[in-house]
Write a protein that holds these residues in place. Structure first.
Motif, short mmCIF file in Angstrom:
data_model
loop_
_atom_site.label_atom_id
_atom_site.label_comp_id
_atom_site.label_asym_id
_atom_site.label_seq_id
_atom_site.Cartn_x
_atom_site.Cartn_y
_atom_site.Cartn_z
N ALA A 240 0.83 -1.21 0.00
CA ALA A 240 0.00 0.00 0.00
C ALA A 240 0.87 1.26 0.00
CB ALA A 240 -0.93 0.00 1.21
N THR A 241 1.92 1.26 0.82
CA THR A 241 2.79 2.45 0.86
C THR A 241 3.47 2.69 -0.48
OG1 THR A 241 4.70 1.17 1.69
CG2 THR A 241 3.24 2.17 3.33
N VAL A 242 3.81 1.60 -1.17
CA VAL A 242 4.43 1.73 -2.50
C VAL A 242 3.45 2.35 -3.48
CG1 VAL A 242 5.35 0.45 -4.48
CG2 VAL A 242 6.06 -0.15 -2.16
N ARG A 243 2.20 1.87 -3.46
CA ARG A 243 1.19 2.41 -4.39
C ARG A 243 0.87 3.87 -4.07
NH1 ARG A 243 -1.02 -2.92 -3.72
NH2 ARG A 243 -2.32 -2.14 -2.02
N ILE A 244 0.78 4.19 -2.78
CA ILE A 244 0.49 5.57 -2.39
C ILE A 244 1.57 6.51 -2.91
CG2 ILE A 244 0.30 7.15 -0.42
CD1 ILE A 244 -0.93 4.74 1.14
N GLU A 245 2.82 6.11 -2.71
CA GLU A 245 3.93 6.95 -3.16
C GLU A 245 3.97 7.03 -4.68
OE1 GLU A 245 8.63 7.59 -2.04
OE2 GLU A 245 7.71 5.63 -1.72
N LYS A 246 3.71 5.92 -5.32
CA LYS A 246 3.74 5.86 -6.79
C LYS A 246 2.70 6.79 -7.41
CE LYS A 246 3.33 2.57 -10.63
NZ LYS A 246 3.08 1.14 -10.98
N ASN A 247 1.55 6.95 -6.74
CA ASN A 247 0.48 7.76 -7.31
C ASN A 247 0.66 9.25 -7.05
OD1 ASN A 247 -1.73 7.24 -8.98
ND2 ASN A 247 -3.19 7.68 -7.34
N GLY A 248 1.73 9.60 -6.35
CA GLY A 248 2.04 11.02 -6.15
C GLY A 248 1.54 11.56 -4.84
N ILE A 249 2.46 12.00 -3.99
CA ILE A 249 2.07 12.60 -2.71
C ILE A 249 1.93 14.10 -2.95
CG2 ILE A 249 2.75 12.96 -0.30
CD1 ILE A 249 4.20 10.28 -0.43
#
Length: 390
Positions: A240-249
């Motif tokens: 989940a943390t990887v996907r969150i970061e990948k989608n742009g913070i």
């Protein structure tokens, strides 16, 4: 002309809302008269729903109606984001007070839905209304009804807040939203819960570019959800943390949630490390006790006499256990400095005892290679004019 189009669109929305409510009027009426004795737990509510409705769709509607029409929005805590209390604590507090913010609506609905046999998840994210991004995070739910994913927002479906006053008004628009419709207003922190083959990035959501970008790599969310369902807790959170970061913070809401998930992951890994470490300490202590038993037996010059294979096992068993502990300690990854200090100390202790055990094993092997007389002599100190010769 634009004003007429807006009016017709608004009118269609009202008609659609009314039609949806009329479709479910029998379900809503049945839930409206549910005895209060069922409402003390989500298990009780689910049992009432299971006893009165058969299809997944009807059961989900019943759960949505009860949640949306029973819980009042807690205006005093409108800006509160609670990631720390457990789901059970949130649910118990909400059922007791009949008040809550979005996460409480979502947790209650999610619990009921799962207990009536419908797969449901709480979705964390943020929203946009009238072109403006909300300043507080939001929570809603996803449910799989008859093999199809839908989004539910029991908070927005319950009513609205105007001038710091809550108005209860059931809004069917937020019941069974399609993923493509929900993404216009509801943006999950983790794009997995968009249920879109071409997920929208945070930047696209913020700027209003919601058309699917088919030049992106297609995302198989069904397979990914299945993977998540079978993964360990730490692996789920890491992904989940990887996907969150990948989608742009792109804003503080996303960053706060990302940081929270990373801390949650660290805590899980620390707890796992502590649990493994505790087991290894116990096992190494057991091996040392076995070794001490051997030393006690050797101090008695191996009396009473035991079969050779039993004697050999007495020293090889603690050796094997210590080697196993040593190997697992080498692969144990400390999360913090306290872990590291404790693990290092136990590693050193195991290594020290293991060297002693190996020396004693050599003694036993030498002992077993000799005849009866020679064995006895190994315990006798030969002296010459009072000086030990061996």
């Amino acid at each position: 002309m634009k004003k007429i189009v807006f009016f017709l669109s608004f009118l269609c929305s009202l008609l659609g809302n009314g039609q949806t409510q009329s479709i479910y009027s029998k379900i809503d009426s049945k839930m409206a008269v549910m005895p209060k004795s069922y409402a003390t737990t989500t298990t009780g509510i689910a049992s009432y729903i299971n006893a009165n409705f058969n299809t997944e769709s009807d059961k989900v509607r019943a759960a949505f109606f009860w949640t949306a029409t029973t819980i009042s929005y807690d205006i005093a805590n409108i800006n509160t984001i609670d990631y720390n209390t457990t789901s059970e604590q949130k649910i118990n507090a909400t059922l007791s007070s009949h008040k809550g913010v979005c996460i409480h609506y979502a947790e209650v609905f999610n619990s009921i839905a799962n207990q009536v046999g419908v797969k449901s998840y709480v979705v964390h994210g943020y929203t946009k209304q009238f072109g403006a991004i909300a300043t507080v995070a939001h929570a809603w739910c996803s449910v799989k009804i008859d093999s199809k994913w839908w989004l539910m927002d029991p908070t927005w479906g319950a009513g609205y807040v105007d001038k710091q006053k809550y108005f209860r008004k059931l809004n069917a628009i937020y019941f069974k939203m399609t993923p493509s419709a929900a993404i216009a207003t509801h943006m999950p922190f983790d794009y997995l819960w968009q249920f879109l083959s071409f997920p929208i990035s945070n930047q696209e959501f913020i700027s209003g570019k919601l058309e699917a970008n088919t030049t992106k790599k297609k995302f198989d969310f069904e397979s990914e959800i299945l993977k998540q369902e079978n993964a360990l807790a730490a692996d789920k959170i890491f992904d989940a943390t990887v996907r969150i970061e990948k989608n742009g913070i792109k804003n503080n809401l996303i960053q706060d949630y990302w940081i929270y998930k990373k801390k949650e992951l660290e805590n899980i890994r620390q707890n796992e490390t502590n649990a493994k470490f505790s087991i290894l300490v116990t096992e190494s202590n057991q091996a040392i006790l076995l070794y001490n038993d051997f030393i006690g037996y050797r101090n008695k010059q191996f009396k009473p006499t035991l079969p050779d294979d039993v004697l050999l096992k007495m020293i090889q068993e603690p050796k094997e256990q210590l080697l196993k502990c040593q190997n697992q300690l080498d692969y144990l990854e400390p999360v913090n400095e306290e872990n590291r200090t404790n693990v290092t100390a136990v590693r050193q202790n195991v290594a020290s005892v293991l060297e002693q055990v190996k020396d004693q094993e050599k003694f036993v092997l030498d002992y077993l290679s000799k005849g009866k007389g020679a064995r006895k002599a190994m315990f006798t100190k030969m002296k010459w004019f009072g000086i030990p010769l061996n």
